[in-house]
Design a protein around this motif. Sequence first.
Motif, mmCIF file in Angstrom:
data_model
loop_
_atom_site.group_PDB
_atom_site.id
_atom_site.type_symbol
_atom_site.label_atom_id
_atom_site.label_comp_id
_atom_site.label_asym_id
_atom_site.label_seq_id
_atom_site.Cartn_x
_atom_site.Cartn_y
_atom_site.Cartn_z
ATOM 1 N N ARG A 113 31.454 -22.896 53.341
ATOM 2 C CA ARG A 113 30.817 -23.785 52.382
ATOM 3 C C ARG A 113 29.899 -24.790 53.076
ATOM 4 O O ARG A 113 28.838 -25.151 52.541
ATOM 5 C CB ARG A 113 31.901 -24.532 51.578
ATOM 6 C CG ARG A 113 31.358 -25.451 50.515
ATOM 7 C CD ARG A 113 30.512 -24.709 49.494
ATOM 8 N NE ARG A 113 29.361 -25.517 49.095
ATOM 9 C CZ ARG A 113 28.173 -25.027 48.835
ATOM 10 N NH1 ARG A 113 27.928 -23.741 48.912
ATOM 11 N NH2 ARG A 113 27.201 -25.836 48.476
ATOM 12 N N THR A 114 30.267 -25.225 54.271
ATOM 13 C CA THR A 114 29.423 -26.152 55.011
ATOM 14 C C THR A 114 28.068 -25.527 55.307
ATOM 15 O O THR A 114 27.018 -26.154 55.108
ATOM 16 C CB THR A 114 30.110 -26.564 56.325
ATOM 17 O OG1 THR A 114 31.325 -27.265 56.025
ATOM 18 C CG2 THR A 114 29.203 -27.469 57.153
ATOM 19 N N GLY A 115 28.076 -24.296 55.782
ATOM 20 C CA GLY A 115 26.815 -23.615 56.062
ATOM 21 C C GLY A 115 25.983 -23.438 54.814
ATOM 22 O O GLY A 115 24.761 -23.633 54.828
ATOM 23 N N ALA A 157 29.435 -23.681 64.727
ATOM 24 C CA ALA A 157 29.054 -22.434 64.051
ATOM 25 C C ALA A 157 27.921 -22.607 63.050
ATOM 26 O O ALA A 157 26.903 -21.910 63.138
ATOM 27 C CB ALA A 157 30.283 -21.835 63.355
ATOM 28 N N GLN A 158 28.075 -23.517 62.097
ATOM 29 C CA GLN A 158 27.109 -23.564 61.006
ATOM 30 C C GLN A 158 25.941 -24.502 61.255
ATOM 31 O O GLN A 158 24.944 -24.425 60.534
ATOM 32 C CB GLN A 158 27.817 -23.910 59.695
ATOM 33 C CG GLN A 158 28.891 -22.900 59.290
ATOM 34 C CD GLN A 158 28.353 -21.498 59.056
ATOM 35 O OE1 GLN A 158 27.161 -21.269 59.098
ATOM 36 N NE2 GLN A 158 29.236 -20.546 58.810
ATOM 37 N N ILE A 159 26.015 -25.357 62.256
ATOM 38 C CA ILE A 159 24.834 -26.185 62.565
ATOM 39 C C ILE A 159 23.887 -25.472 63.519
ATOM 40 O O ILE A 159 22.709 -25.825 63.598
ATOM 41 C CB ILE A 159 25.224 -27.561 63.145
ATOM 42 C CG1 ILE A 159 25.857 -27.425 64.531
ATOM 43 C CG2 ILE A 159 26.136 -28.317 62.185
ATOM 44 C CD1 ILE A 159 25.993 -28.750 65.269
ATOM 45 N N TYR A 211 25.499 -13.640 59.806
ATOM 46 C CA TYR A 211 25.808 -14.749 60.713
ATOM 47 C C TYR A 211 26.727 -15.776 60.056
ATOM 48 O O TYR A 211 27.668 -16.270 60.687
ATOM 49 C CB TYR A 211 24.540 -15.457 61.199
ATOM 50 C CG TYR A 211 24.870 -16.648 62.077
ATOM 51 C CD1 TYR A 211 25.051 -16.489 63.443
ATOM 52 C CD2 TYR A 211 25.080 -17.919 61.533
ATOM 53 C CE1 TYR A 211 25.409 -17.561 64.247
ATOM 54 C CE2 TYR A 211 25.448 -18.994 62.323
ATOM 55 C CZ TYR A 211 25.604 -18.812 63.680
ATOM 56 O OH TYR A 211 25.973 -19.871 64.464
ATOM 57 N N ALA A 212 26.448 -16.126 58.802
ATOM 58 C CA ALA A 212 27.233 -17.173 58.149
ATOM 59 C C ALA A 212 28.711 -16.818 58.126
ATOM 60 O O ALA A 212 29.572 -17.659 58.416
ATOM 61 C CB ALA A 212 26.717 -17.408 56.731
#
Length: 264
Positions: free
Chosen positions: A90-92, A147-149, A230-231
């Motif tokens: 969800r952050t990504g 990971a998501q940044i 990737y996500a």
Amino acid sequence: MTDENPLLVTREGPVVRAIMNRPERRNALSTAMGEAWDRLLAELATDRSARVLVISGAGGHFCAGLDLTEVASDETPEQKLARQQARNRRTGARFGDIAALPQVVIAAIEGSCHAGGLGFACAADIALASATSRFAAPEVRRGLVPAQILPWLVRRAGRPAATRLVLEAAVIDALEAGRIGLVHQVLADATALEAQLQRTIAAVLEGAPGALAETKGLLSALGPISPDGYAEAGAAAFARTASSEEAAEGIAAFKARRKPVWAA
């Protein structure tokens, strides 16, 4: 500590301001703050009367990233893995939602802009920072992964600069952040930052709303922020590391203000 108003949203005409409001935690991202962000982004996605979104933080800081007190838990390993994977996924998606807004998004950065805070800064269209700002991707020092940044860092600053930032995990100052392209402009202090923010808003409002939204769409069409898959891979990697002994040690060391065993 409560999360009654973790995201303060105000509006003046076409300009919306979203202030991350957990100053006692340097505006670290809690579950409640994330949910508040998601509600705001859903509203803005269909609001054509709003033309600018300004992202900032309360108490002299932007955002220190994920609230690490929410990483630790008494859940079973399986429950913790599932929760962390869902949260990171969800952050990504949230950063993607910010970038996809039809409004022009401006990040006004003071103080700490660490970890997930970098995601907010880099998902914004324009990033302005005061000279006192500090930037870091410290995840590996906590036994975690950025990971998501990471895709957003690469898009903003380029792969070589992003690589050094996430592997050294060191804090850099605002001038260095400006030099590598992490932010667009560095201002002397909070007063100068606000003055430049007002000039930037005025310049944006000179543009036609539809044309600006279409231009943002064209920028997105130049290429995806990350390759297919990737996500999900990033969310899984974060969940694995967040559930690991390294993360337990890294977070404990961070809280105790000591070095983790691997750095001793």
